[in-house]
Structure formats: C-alpha cells, structure tokens
Scaffold this active site. Structure first.
Site, PDB file in Angstrom:
ATOM      1  N   SER A 186      12.526  -4.860 -27.884  1.00 22.78           N
ATOM      2  CA  SER A 186      13.986  -4.737 -27.789  1.00 22.78           C
ATOM      3  C   SER A 186      14.597  -3.652 -28.658  1.00 22.78           C
ATOM      4  O   SER A 186      15.779  -3.349 -28.508  1.00 22.78           O
ATOM      5  CB  SER A 186      14.648  -6.082 -28.125  1.00 22.78           C
ATOM      6  OG  SER A 186      14.590  -6.949 -27.021  1.00 22.78           O
ATOM      7  N   LYS A 189      16.613  -0.787 -27.170  1.00 24.55           N
ATOM      8  CA  LYS A 189      18.054  -0.883 -26.907  1.00 24.55           C
ATOM      9  C   LYS A 189      18.853   0.095 -27.771  1.00 24.55           C
ATOM     10  O   LYS A 189      19.986   0.457 -27.418  1.00 24.55           O
ATOM     11  CB  LYS A 189      18.539  -2.313 -27.147  1.00 24.55           C
ATOM     12  CG  LYS A 189      18.041  -3.344 -26.131  1.00 24.55           C
ATOM     13  CD  LYS A 189      18.600  -4.728 -26.437  1.00 24.55           C
ATOM     14  CE  LYS A 189      18.259  -5.747 -25.354  1.00 24.55           C
ATOM     15  NZ  LYS A 189      16.856  -6.189 -25.415  1.00 24.55           N
ATOM     16  N   SER A 367      20.839  -9.112 -28.571  1.00 18.51           N
ATOM     17  CA  SER A 367      19.702  -8.570 -27.828  1.00 18.51           C
ATOM     18  C   SER A 367      19.829  -8.932 -26.350  1.00 18.51           C
ATOM     19  O   SER A 367      18.898  -9.461 -25.732  1.00 18.51           O
ATOM     20  CB  SER A 367      18.370  -9.088 -28.387  1.00 18.51           C
ATOM     21  OG  SER A 367      17.306  -8.266 -27.942  1.00 18.51           O
TER      22      SER A 367
END
Length: 531
Positions: A186, A189, A367
């Site tokens: 993640s 991102k 997230s």
C-alpha cells in the site's frame, strides 16, 4: 567478619553526618522563623501608620495580583507540563498504550487522543531554531549506528531496503539498498497521490450528473467519485461527500419543472474502460472498479476497511437512485439499465465530490483501495489516457517522470498496491515524501497531512504502543501483503530536524514481528540526534 565491620563504620559515619545536617537545618529554620516574625511586626507597624486611602489602594492591588496568579496557575494546571512544545501527559499516554500492533482494516476505533502536529506549517520555524533547517543535521554515520543493527532484525525478510532524507537539505543521509526495486504493497498509494495531485490539482472535484437521454428518459452518469454515498448525511460534518439523495432532490425538481413524473432510467459508466475487477479477483479489500458506485459498493454499514461488496456497483447505485426518485414523486418505469449518455446532453442535475486533496487524505489515512484506484484513473483522465488499470499505470509513471523522480525498476500495475507485481524503490518512496514536504510544492501537501499518526490515527492507530519515541511523532503510510511489509513517512528527530524515510522488506514470515521491526526503525530515527 571484615566486610560487616566496614559496613558498620560507614553506617555510623552516615548517621553522624545526618544528625549534623538535621541540627543545621533546624537552626536555619528557627532563624528564618524569627526573621519572618520581625518582618511581620515591621509590616504591621508600617500598615497602621499608613493613611486609610493608601491602605484601600494596596488592598485592591493585592486582590488583583492574587486573582491573576490564581487564573495563571489554573491555566497551567489545565494545560499540563510542556516538553518542547508537546504536552508531557500526551507523550506519556501515547507511549504507555497497550494493544497489538498491526495494520488497521477494521471498524473505526473511535476518537483518537490528541496528538501534536508533527510537521510544522509551511514557512514556520521550529521552537528554538533560527530558521527552516536550523536544527543540527544528522550524519550518515550517526544514522547508520542507529539503524544498521535494527535492519539485521531476523523478523525482517531477506530483502531489506531503506532510505532516509533530510528535508531542509534535500539530500539522503542514510541508505541501504535504496535503489533496489521491491513490492511496495500500500505504500504505492504515495505515488498515486502525488501523480493525481500533480495532474488534477488539489481543488479538483469529480462530478456525478443526470442528463436527459430522450423525451422521457434520464441517464445517471458516473464520473468516478469513489466517495459518492446514498446514506443519510452525517450531522456535524464540516464537509459532506456527494450524496445521491441531494442529486435525487435536484433531479426531481428539474423533472417536475418539465412536467415529467414518469421516466425511464439509464446509467453510464463509460468514463472508465477496461476490466472492472482488480487482478486479485473478488475481494473484501476492494470493489469492482467502475465510474459509478455508492458507498464503495459495501453491503454493510462500514465506511472504510474490509467489507463484503456488491458485484455490480453501478447497477446497485442506479437502483438506489431510482428508489430515491420514487420517494420524491418520480416513477421510474422498469429497471435501470446500462446506457450511453448522448453527446451534448442537457444536464439537469449534478453533485460534486470533496476536493481531491480531501480524497487523498482519506485514502492515505485509511489505506482506502477504492479511492486509490479512482485517483489513479483521475490521473489517466487528466493525462488523456484510457481510464483503465493499464492506462492509469502509464499516466502515474508519466506524471512522476515529469518531476524527475527516480523511477528505475518502477512498475505500476494498479493504484492501490494490492497487485504484487507493483515495484518501487525505497529511494522513490522517500523522494515522493520529500516533494510533498517541500514548501515549494504546496499542492502536494495532502500527501503529508493524510499520513496516519503513530499510535493515534488510521492504519497506525494500533501500532507504536509502548514506543514513546515514535508514538505521536511518526507519520507514515503502511504497506502489508503476505510476505511484504513496508513503511514510509515523516518524522522529526530528537534535535527537531524534519526527515522523511522509507523502509521495505520482502520475504517475511512473521507479519507482526516485521511490523514491529519497521516501527522500531522509525522510532530510532525519532529518538536520534545522530551526529
């Protein structure tokens, strides 16, 4: 016994010293009392000899001073002791929290305790500094002494990479295999956020519209707003996401103005192209990626984290919109069906998402995979690329290339990091954060303000508990897949110097242990002057 004899001699000596000190203290106290009595007698005589009007003035002065002192003491007691601009009580509370660490994907744990701002306002100076970057600069050798032993933690996988940059100087002060590409999970991102803000700008909003599709037909057109909702607005929220209820209100008014109370409804998802399912397939971490959905297609009442999802989000949103129109006196003939809005169609209603800056912050704090994929497609739309997984990946890469970021080995298969084929380096992650922390790039500021705060918010709310140096001081994006653990964010070190960092590891077998090892690395930077 010789040792006992020595101990007794020493003890007797201590007793004699203590008795002498006590007698001296008593004599000093008696002298002080006698002096105080003399002072009181002198003050009483002076008071009695003072005219009455002067006595009244003195009384008023004393009362005012006493009142002011009481207010000041009350304010200090309420505020608590301060330590370098941070309440000591808050630091203690953050450092003493108990709980298991781990990336947070469950329901909201509730209001977090207050945390100090980690990153100073643009242009502001740190307490005790002469200007931006005035705090002592950590050295590479100093950081290596602090971090190198921690990078050997057996809980980390065989691939371990790290990069720490000094924001004021704009240079790397520590690196370990920082140019080796690895799966970011993640933390990708961060790249999605920087690309979207660079291409679209922080004030861009995503429209969901209703247009006339014929004489008695309307089309609901999705623009890709991932936070569109059909739920009742929350009370007290400063800004509300776009709502299908508001859109239904405006649509019903427009139709009645045209003397239409019975229509057919189509829905248009053509803003996006390519497959709607993420390569990982149906999953509670993400809904099918479509330009029209409400509440991220969640089948429960959650608003972030994992949840069961509808397999056809656009159809579900259109059905919800039809029901809302019915409540407002508009009959929808038949079931809503997929359609293409006519070119230059007459728009009769629209709602707008929160600004892109707010979407970026929410994506990073929680997230949120659905927002991430939507932002990647916004980057594609703004770059005139197909709004698909492939087109979004190309657009993100092109946006970062224009900023001369280190993209060696980088692969962007999606915007969320759920795809294990994504690859970035620790050097890229830290450079992304450096850009976002720069006073010269205010448009990227949401990348920093959206980062979770250690032990307090988002995916870090249950981590760093028991680590007083990192709790409340580290702001970072987490990344977790099976065998992959990453962490990248900002921290102010013990000298007040703002640093950005990224730590990545692959091949882990103990997720909790790996997370704790990464957290210790970030806490070590927070606790380090490292000169």
């Amino acid at each position: 016994m010789p040792e006992t004899g020595k101990w007794q001699v020493r003890w007797q000596s201590v007793e004699r010293s203590a008795r002498a000190a006590t007698r001296a203290a008593v004599r000093s106290a008696q002298t002080a009392v006698e002096a105080a009595r003399s002072a009181v007698d002198a003050a009483r005589q002076a008071w009695e000899a003072t005219p009455r009007h002067t006595q009244q003035t003195w009384r008023l002065t004393v009362v005012s001073a006493a009142t002011g002192l009481a207010v000041a003491l009350a304010a200090v007691a309420a505020a608590g002791p301060w330590d370098s601009g941070q309440r000591t009580a808050e630091r203690t509370e953050a450092g003493s929290m108990d709980g298991a660490s781990g990336e947070h994907h469950a329901a909201d744990p509730g209001p977090a305790p207050s945390a100090p701002p980690v990153l100073p306002a643009l242009g502001a100076t740190a307490p005790g500094s002469a200007g931006r970057g005035a705090a002592p600069v950590p050295t590479g050798a100093g950081l290596a002494d602090a971090l190198a032993p921690l990078l050997k933690d057996p809980a980390l996988g065989p691939l371990r990479t790290a990069s720490v940059l000094d924001v004021a100087a704009g240079r790397e002060v520590f690196g370990e295999h920082q140019g080796t590409a690895a799966t970011p999970a993640s933390t990708v991102k961060l790249a999605t956020a920087v690309a979207a803000l660079s291409v679209r700008g922080p004030d861009h909003r995503i429209d969901t519209t209703v247009v006339m599709g014929g004489k008695n037909r309307i089309v609901l057109v999705g623009g890709g707003d991932p936070t569109l909702t059909a739920r009742t607005p929350r009370k007290g929220a400063e800004e509300q996401p776009a709502n299908l209820r508001t859109l239904a209100d405006a649509t019903a008014r427009a139709l009645k103005h045209r003397h239409l109370t019975k229509i057919s409804l189509g829905y248009d998802t053509s803003a996006y192209s390519g497959p709607v399912e993420h390569p990982i397939g149906p999953n509670e971490n993400i809904a099918p990626v479509t330009a029209l959905m409400a509440d991220e297609a969640r089948l429960d009442d959650s608003d972030h984290g994992t949840a069961p999802r509808d397999t056809d989000p656009a159809r579900a949103a259109a059905h919800a919109f039809a029901g809302l129109l019915h409540e407002r006196g508009i009959t929808v003939d038949g079931d809503p069906a997929g359609a293409k809005a006519p070119k230059k169609a007459d728009r009769i209603a629209a709602v707008h998402s929160l600004p892109l800056s707010a979407l970026v912050e929410r994506m990073l704090t929680h997230s949120d995979n659905d927002i991430a994929e939507a932002l990647a497609r916004q980057t594609a739309l703004g770059s005139r690329q197909p709004a698909s997984f492939a087109g979004a990946g190309k657009a993100v890469r092109a946006a970062l290339e224009r900023q001369h970021l280190p993209l060696s080995g980088a692969v962007f298969e999606d915007g969320s990091g759920l795809d294990r084929d994504d690859k970035v380096t620790a050097a890229l992650l830290s450079r992304l954060l450096l850009q976002a922390s720069s006073p010269g790039r205010p448009a990227l500021r949401p990348v920093v303000t959206g980062l979770p705060v250690a032990a307090f918010t988002g995916t870090l709310s249950n981590r760093y508990r028991g680590q007083s140096a990192g709790a409340g001081a580290v702001r970072a994006k987490t990344g977790t897949l099976t065998g992959v653990n990453t962490l990248a964010g900002t921290v102010v070190d013990a000298d007040g110097r703002l640093l950005v960092f990224s730590f990545m590891t692959t091949g882990t077998t103990d997720p909790q242990g790996a997370q704790k090892a990464l957290d210790k690395l970030a806490s070590a930077v927070a606790n380090c002057g490292c000169r």
